[in-house]
Design a protein around this motif. Structure first.
Motif, PDB file in Angstrom:
ATOM      1  N   TYR A 288       1.848   5.255  -0.788  1.00  0.00           N
ATOM      2  CA  TYR A 288       1.309   6.617  -0.771  1.00  0.00           C
ATOM      3  C   TYR A 288       1.881   7.302  -2.056  1.00  0.00           C
ATOM      4  O   TYR A 288       3.194   7.392  -2.254  1.00  0.00           O
ATOM      5  CB  TYR A 288       1.396   7.508   0.061  1.00  0.00           C
TER       6      TYR A 288
ATOM      7  N   ASP B 144      -0.128  -5.285  -5.457  1.00  0.00           N
ATOM      8  CA  ASP B 144      -0.015  -3.810  -5.488  1.00  0.00           C
ATOM      9  C   ASP B 144      -1.007  -3.120  -6.248  1.00  0.00           C
ATOM     10  O   ASP B 144      -0.776  -3.257  -7.442  1.00  0.00           O
ATOM     11  CB  ASP B 144       1.577  -3.124  -6.082  1.00  0.00           C
TER      12      ASP B 144
ATOM     13  N   LEU C  65       0.932  -1.191  -0.128  1.00  0.00           N
ATOM     14  CA  LEU C  65       0.032   0.070   0.067  1.00  0.00           C
ATOM     15  C   LEU C  65       0.876   1.189   0.065  1.00  0.00           C
ATOM     16  O   LEU C  65       1.641   1.476   1.126  1.00  0.00           O
ATOM     17  CB  LEU C  65      -1.110   0.088   1.215  1.00  0.00           C
TER      18      LEU C  65
ATOM     19  N   ALA D 226      -7.016   3.351  -0.257  1.00  0.00           N
ATOM     20  CA  ALA D 226      -6.398   2.316  -0.740  1.00  0.00           C
ATOM     21  C   ALA D 226      -6.348   1.065  -0.060  1.00  0.00           C
ATOM     22  O   ALA D 226      -6.483  -0.122  -0.770  1.00  0.00           O
ATOM     23  CB  ALA D 226      -4.812   2.815  -0.602  1.00  0.00           C
TER      24      ALA D 226
ATOM     25  N   SER E 231      -1.986  -0.029  -6.097  1.00  0.00           N
ATOM     26  CA  SER E 231      -1.896   1.372  -6.226  1.00  0.00           C
ATOM     27  C   SER E 231      -1.614   2.171  -7.448  1.00  0.00           C
ATOM     28  O   SER E 231      -1.568   3.396  -7.593  1.00  0.00           O
ATOM     29  CB  SER E 231      -0.841   1.871  -5.197  1.00  0.00           C
TER      30      SER E 231
END
Length: 392
Positions: A334, A387, A332, A363, A389
């Motif tokens: 940013y 992943d 996760l 997320a 993201s």
């Protein structure tokens, strides 16, 4: 922040979700003001009934880890929220610019200007309940001891941690907490772990003692700086610790190794910071995958080796590494907005805190919408990395 998160900062945690993994680990990277993203991630996990039995962190990740480990599940989001609202209050108190969540910025340029103004206020006045400018400054009065040689005094953080965290609970053995720091004298990386140490506020502060802003923290006659100076993520510590067991790890990164090509010198500095503090998380997972392949391959051929060869010291040594444990790692990460700029890790405003919290919450919810992350890997490696993201 996300609407669900707004409605439930003090809601009880959902009943714990059963897991096919022997351990659920939450791994939290350092990143200062970006750390409320991790709080949002934890809230989403809690609402889904996922409670980690091992929390490991560096720097601000160590603080979030202690807030989680040092409170009952139904109180954790409340305490995380209390911490982040405390340190994101205007440093000038009632004389600061009030936060109005209904105010929207017409463009990124204005948003960037407001963020830079807020960051300047923090750099000048400190962050309530976290740090304050040191007087006299070491720039004008250089004769300081190691635990006062810094631009800021972190004694407010000690008071905040002791108010919000039950350290007796941390040390009672119900779950595991690990925080990383660097020994100033010998440069060695050290993990303060509840399996080997009795943790108190000093260990948490040591993990975030980033010079020259913050002073070294003394513990048992040694002085420690921020663990991010050597490694900004405790993922390898979690994966390499023995005895190995089936593990579901949520790796929450505050710095993205991938990003845009810089357009000016400021963006170049931001990009350099991202690369430096991302701590090569993907490289660590790639190395672990290769080791995992070797362990499982050897385990498959071990029983076919003649008994007399298995009794040799060399084969017994290799047998200790053979393992059938499986791992899922959920990244996760940013991805900062371009308007956040170079001060994004010390821009502790309430608006930005809410933005980061909401991003982490969303997320984690997005990742948990993929049921395969909670299922044991069935590939030959016994190892999967997720992943979700990218593109968000």
């Amino acid at each position: 922040m996300a609407e669900d998160a707004k409605r439930s900062p003090q809601a009880k945690a959902a009943p714990k979700t059963s897991s096919p993994f022997g351990s659920v680990a939450l791994v939290l990277q350092g990143g200062g003001a970006l750390g409320s993203y991790q709080a949002g991630v934890y809230e989403a996990l809690s609402q889904a009934g996922i409670q980690p039995d091992w929390v490991a962190g560096i720097s601000i990740g160590a603080i979030n880890s202690a807030l989680i480990s040092g409170n009952a599940p139904e109180k954790r989001v409340e305490k995380l929220r209390a911490f982040w609202e405390t340190i994101s209050a205007p440093p000038a108190g009632p004389f600061g610019l009030p936060y109005n969540p209904d105010v929207k910025f017409p463009d990124d340029n204005l948003h960037r200007l407001i963020n830079q103004t807020r960051a300047l206020g923090v750099a000048t006045l400190g962050a309530p309940g976290f740090f304050r400018p040191r007087f006299p400054s070491p720039l004008v009065w250089p004769f300081h001891k190691p635990d006062t040689l810094s631009h800021y005094d972190v004694s407010p953080l000690k008071e905040t941690l002791e108010r919000l965290i039950d350290f007796d609970r941390i040390n009672a053995g119900g779950g595991r907490l690990s925080v990383g720091a660097v020994n100033v004298r010998n440069g060695n990386f050290t993990y303060f772990d509840t399996t080997t140490h009795r943790i108190d506020a000093r260990h948490i502060i040591a993990s975030g003692s980033l010079p020259p802003g913050f002073p070294a923290t003394e513990i048992d006659g040694e002085f420690y700086w921020d663990g991010g100076l050597v490694s900004n993520t405790p993922l390898q510590w979690v994966l390499d610790t023995k005895p190995r067991q089936d593990t579901l790890a949520f790796q929450v990164d505050l710095w993205s190794a991938s990003g845009h090509l810089p357009r000016d010198l400021t963006e170049a500095e931001v990009r350099q910071k991202d690369i430096q503090f991302s701590s090569r998380t993907r490289e660590a997972t790639s190395q672990f995958l290769r080791a995992q392949q070797m362990r499982r391959a050897f385990r498959r051929v071990h029983d076919q080796i003649p008994e007399e060869l298995r009794a040799t010291p060399e084969m017994q040594f290799l047998s200790q590494e053979a393992d059938e444990s499986v791992y899922n790692i959920v990244h996760l990460i940013y991805h900062a907005k371009r308007y956040e700029g170079i001060a994004k890790d010390y821009e502790f405003s309430r608006r930005t805190m809410d933005e980061h919290w909401s991003a982490g919450f969303d997320a984690a919810r997005r990742a948990l919408s993929h049921p395969e992350v909670l299922q044991r890997p069935d590939n030959p490696e016994g190892f999967r990395v997720f992943d979700f993201s990218k593109g968000h």
